[in-house]
Design a protein around this motif. Sequence first.
Motif, short mmCIF file in Angstrom:
data_model
loop_
_atom_site.label_atom_id
_atom_site.label_comp_id
_atom_site.label_asym_id
_atom_site.label_seq_id
_atom_site.Cartn_x
_atom_site.Cartn_y
_atom_site.Cartn_z
N ASP A 120 84.19 76.60 -14.30
CA ASP A 120 85.09 77.30 -13.59
C ASP A 120 86.35 76.24 -13.74
O ASP A 120 86.51 75.15 -13.48
CB ASP A 120 84.61 77.30 -12.07
CG ASP A 120 83.55 78.11 -12.29
OD1 ASP A 120 83.36 79.38 -12.28
OD2 ASP A 120 82.33 77.79 -11.48
N GLN A 121 87.57 77.13 -13.81
CA GLN A 121 88.88 76.40 -13.70
C GLN A 121 89.83 77.24 -12.87
O GLN A 121 89.97 78.29 -12.96
CB GLN A 121 89.29 76.23 -15.05
CG GLN A 121 88.59 75.29 -16.18
CD GLN A 121 89.26 75.24 -17.48
OE1 GLN A 121 89.23 76.20 -18.16
NE2 GLN A 121 89.54 73.88 -17.91
N LEU A 122 90.46 76.34 -12.22
CA LEU A 122 91.70 76.83 -11.27
C LEU A 122 93.11 76.37 -11.96
O LEU A 122 93.15 75.09 -12.29
CB LEU A 122 91.63 76.26 -9.83
CG LEU A 122 90.16 76.70 -9.23
CD1 LEU A 122 90.23 76.25 -7.94
CD2 LEU A 122 90.28 78.30 -9.15
N THR A 123 93.86 77.16 -11.96
CA THR A 123 95.20 76.96 -12.40
C THR A 123 96.45 76.04 -11.63
O THR A 123 97.29 75.57 -12.14
CB THR A 123 96.14 78.11 -12.85
OG1 THR A 123 96.41 78.87 -11.57
CG2 THR A 123 95.50 79.05 -13.86
N CYS A 124 95.54 75.62 -10.46
CA CYS A 124 96.54 74.84 -9.40
C CYS A 124 95.26 73.95 -8.53
O CYS A 124 94.12 74.53 -8.21
CB CYS A 124 97.43 75.53 -8.61
SG CYS A 124 97.09 75.75 -7.02
N ASN A 125 95.74 72.70 -8.30
CA ASN A 125 94.80 72.05 -7.48
C ASN A 125 95.27 71.71 -6.04
O ASN A 125 94.83 70.68 -5.51
CB ASN A 125 94.51 70.77 -8.20
CG ASN A 125 95.68 69.98 -8.21
OD1 ASN A 125 96.86 70.24 -7.72
ND2 ASN A 125 95.68 68.75 -8.98
N GLN A 126 95.93 72.97 -5.42
CA GLN A 126 96.32 72.64 -4.08
C GLN A 126 95.38 73.26 -2.99
O GLN A 126 95.61 73.18 -1.93
CB GLN A 126 97.66 73.48 -3.84
CG GLN A 126 98.81 72.98 -4.73
CD GLN A 126 100.06 73.70 -4.64
OE1 GLN A 126 100.28 74.40 -3.72
NE2 GLN A 126 100.97 73.45 -5.81
N SER A 127 94.39 73.74 -3.43
CA SER A 127 93.27 74.31 -2.61
C SER A 127 91.93 73.69 -2.87
O SER A 127 91.54 73.43 -3.92
CB SER A 127 93.37 75.88 -2.64
OG SER A 127 94.40 76.36 -2.25
N VAL A 128 91.03 73.50 -1.94
CA VAL A 128 89.67 73.21 -2.19
C VAL A 128 88.86 74.41 -2.43
O VAL A 128 89.04 75.55 -1.94
CB VAL A 128 89.10 72.48 -0.76
CG1 VAL A 128 87.56 72.20 -0.94
CG2 VAL A 128 89.84 71.17 -0.44
N ALA A 129 88.01 74.35 -3.33
CA ALA A 129 87.28 75.43 -4.05
C ALA A 129 85.78 75.05 -3.85
O ALA A 129 85.55 73.95 -3.66
CB ALA A 129 87.54 75.88 -5.31
N VAL A 130 85.18 76.22 -3.72
CA VAL A 130 83.67 76.04 -3.56
C VAL A 130 82.83 76.98 -4.46
O VAL A 130 83.04 78.28 -4.39
CB VAL A 130 83.20 76.47 -2.13
CG1 VAL A 130 81.45 76.21 -1.92
CG2 VAL A 130 83.63 75.45 -1.00
N SER A 131 81.96 76.40 -5.02
CA SER A 131 81.09 77.30 -6.37
C SER A 131 79.83 77.45 -5.64
O SER A 131 79.13 76.60 -5.28
CB SER A 131 80.95 76.52 -7.49
OG SER A 131 80.19 77.14 -8.37
N ARG A 132 79.27 78.75 -5.53
CA ARG A 132 78.01 78.95 -5.05
C ARG A 132 77.03 79.74 -5.96
O ARG A 132 77.40 80.57 -6.49
CB ARG A 132 77.83 79.57 -3.46
CG ARG A 132 78.74 79.09 -2.49
CD ARG A 132 78.79 79.95 -1.33
NE ARG A 132 79.40 79.12 -0.17
CZ ARG A 132 80.71 79.39 0.20
NH1 ARG A 132 81.70 79.72 -0.67
NH2 ARG A 132 81.10 78.61 1.07
N ILE A 133 75.72 79.13 -6.08
CA ILE A 133 74.94 79.67 -6.68
C ILE A 133 73.78 80.03 -5.93
O ILE A 133 72.87 78.93 -5.37
CB ILE A 133 74.40 78.81 -7.93
CG1 ILE A 133 75.61 78.23 -8.98
CG2 ILE A 133 73.08 79.37 -8.75
CD1 ILE A 133 75.13 77.44 -10.03
N TYR A 134 73.62 81.07 -5.58
CA TYR A 134 72.56 81.76 -4.82
C TYR A 134 71.27 81.88 -5.52
O TYR A 134 71.06 82.48 -6.69
CB TYR A 134 72.68 82.85 -4.31
CG TYR A 134 73.71 82.97 -3.13
CD1 TYR A 134 73.53 82.76 -1.80
CD2 TYR A 134 75.05 82.81 -3.31
CE1 TYR A 134 74.45 82.32 -0.55
CE2 TYR A 134 76.10 82.69 -2.13
CZ TYR A 134 75.76 82.53 -1.00
OH TYR A 134 76.42 82.12 0.20
#
Length: 548
Positions: A464-478
Amino acid sequence: MSLQKISRLVHTVRYLTFRQVAYRLYYRFVRVGLGQFRDITARSWVERWDAPAWSRLSTDDGVGFTFLGVRGGVRDAADWHSGQHSKLWLYNLHYLDDLNAIDIDKTPGLADTLIQNWSHANPPVVGNGWEPYPLSLRIVNLVKWHSRSDSRADVMLGSLASQTDALAQQVEYHILGNHLFANGKALVFAGTYLSGVQADAWLAKGLQILDEEVREQFLQDGGHFELSPMYHATLLWDMCDLVNLARRAQLPALMKRLPVWEPVVARGMAWLRSMLHLDGKISFFNDAAFGIAPDFEHIQGYAALLGIPDAAGDVLPSAFLNTATGYAVVTPSAGVKAILDLAQVGPDYQPGHAHADTLSFELSVFGQRLVVNSGTSQYGEGPERQRQRSTGAHSTVEVAGQNSSEVWAGFRVARRARPSIERFDLAEKFICIQASHDGYRRLQGSPRHQRTWTFADDGLEVVDQLTCNQSVAVSRIYIHPDVTFLPEANGFVADMGEGKKVVVSMQGADQVRIVGSTWHPEFGCSVTNQCIEAVFSSCSLTTHIRWS
C-alpha cells in the motif's frame, strides 16, 4: 445546515437523473386511486406455475414470524405496522414470501391464512404493504401461489388486480435500480396471469420497463450494476422466474424475449460463480449477507430445470478481471482464491447499496475463508449501519479517519472514489495486480491510495502506497471468525488445522496489533472476529500473507 452537510448533499444530488427528481416531486402531490375489478378473470396458461423453492418458512401459524433474526407477533391489524420493528422487518412481513417457501404445501391452510390476514388488516391504500416495493414482491408471490393452487376466486383475483393497479400508479422511477426491476417483474406477472384490457396494459408496461432495465442493469460481464453479489443473486433468480413464466404461459410477447433473457441468466451465473468463495457462498462486497438471496446452488438448479447452459466446465485463467463490474478473481494455487475490489461506486444515480470498500479484498486459503469484509447486518440510518458501510469496516486502507467514498445516511453516497487499474500481469510464477483510487483527494495534500497485490503459490504480498505522507493511514485485514491469529516473533500466526499454517507480517507500520471486531454474515447477526490493524504515517506499508 452546516457547509459540510450542504456540500455532502450537493455531491449526492448531482448524480441523480432528471427522471428521479421529477418523479420524486410528482409523487409528493399525486395520490393513488383504485379502479373497480369485479369481473376480473384469469388467463389460461399452457402449464401451471412450478419452480424450485429456496427460502424457509418464517411462520408456522400466521401469528409468530421470524425475519432478519428477529421474532415478532402479528395478532391484529396494528401489528402489520408496528413501530417495534424495523422498516425492513415489516417489509418482509408484507412480502408474503411464505406462499412459495419450502414446505408451504406441507402446512395445510397456512397460505390461505396469510392471504386472508393480510387482506383484512391492510385496506387500500394505507400502510407499508401498499408501498411499491412490497407490493411488487407480494404480487409475484400471489400470482405464483394462485397458479399453483388453481385458486381463482373472484375476491382473490379482485384483490390481486387492485394491488397491481396501485403498483402501476407508483412505479419507482424516483429510485430506479433493483426496485424498478421488481416493479416491472410484478406488472409482467400480474398482466400475464390476469385477463382483460387492464391486464394487457399492465403486461405492456411491465415489459417496457424490463426491456430497458435488463439491458441496463445486467452488464457485459454478466454482473448486476449495483455490484452486490447478494442483489445480483436476487435478480438472477428473478430472471429465471421470467424465463419460467414465458415457458408456462406461452404468451407471444413473453416468448419473443426469451432469446434476450436466457443469455442474461447464463452470463449472470458465470459472474456469480466468480464471486463465490471456495465454500460456495458469496463474497461480501457492498451490501451483502447470507440468507437474503438464493445461494448459487439454488440458482444453478433452477437454470438447469429451465435448460439454460451452465459454464461450470469452462477452464478459466488463474487470474481474470470482470471488466464491466471491476472485480478481479485470482486462483494462484489449489485451495486458494482471492477476490479484489477494483470497482467503481455504482451505478452513479443509485449507489444505495454501495460501501466505501474500494481496493478491499477477500481471500480463501486451504479452502477456508481467511480475509473478509465485515458484511451487512442491518439497514436504516443508525450508527451501526454507517459503520458497516465505512472504509474502516473493510479489508483496505483508511486515511485520516475518513471514508474513501462519502457514504452517509442509510443509502446515500456523496463524493466517490474512482479507481484505476494500472497493472494486470500473469507471469509463470507470480500474478501481479495494481490499482489506485482518488477517494481521498478532498483531504490535505490530495493523497492517492495505490495497492499492489503479488500472488505466488505459497503467499501474497500487498503493498500500500500513498502519494503524500501528511495523514495517518490504517490498513485493516479482517479475519474470518473460524480463524484465530496469535502473535509470534515475526508477526502473527494462525493454525488452520492438519499442520497447515498462515503467517501475516508487516513492514513500514508505526504500530501493528490485533483488535477485536465483528463479522456480520446475516441480517441481525454479529459474530466476534479479529482484525489485524496496522497504523502507518510513512508513504508505504507492505503486508505478507504466507501459507504452508
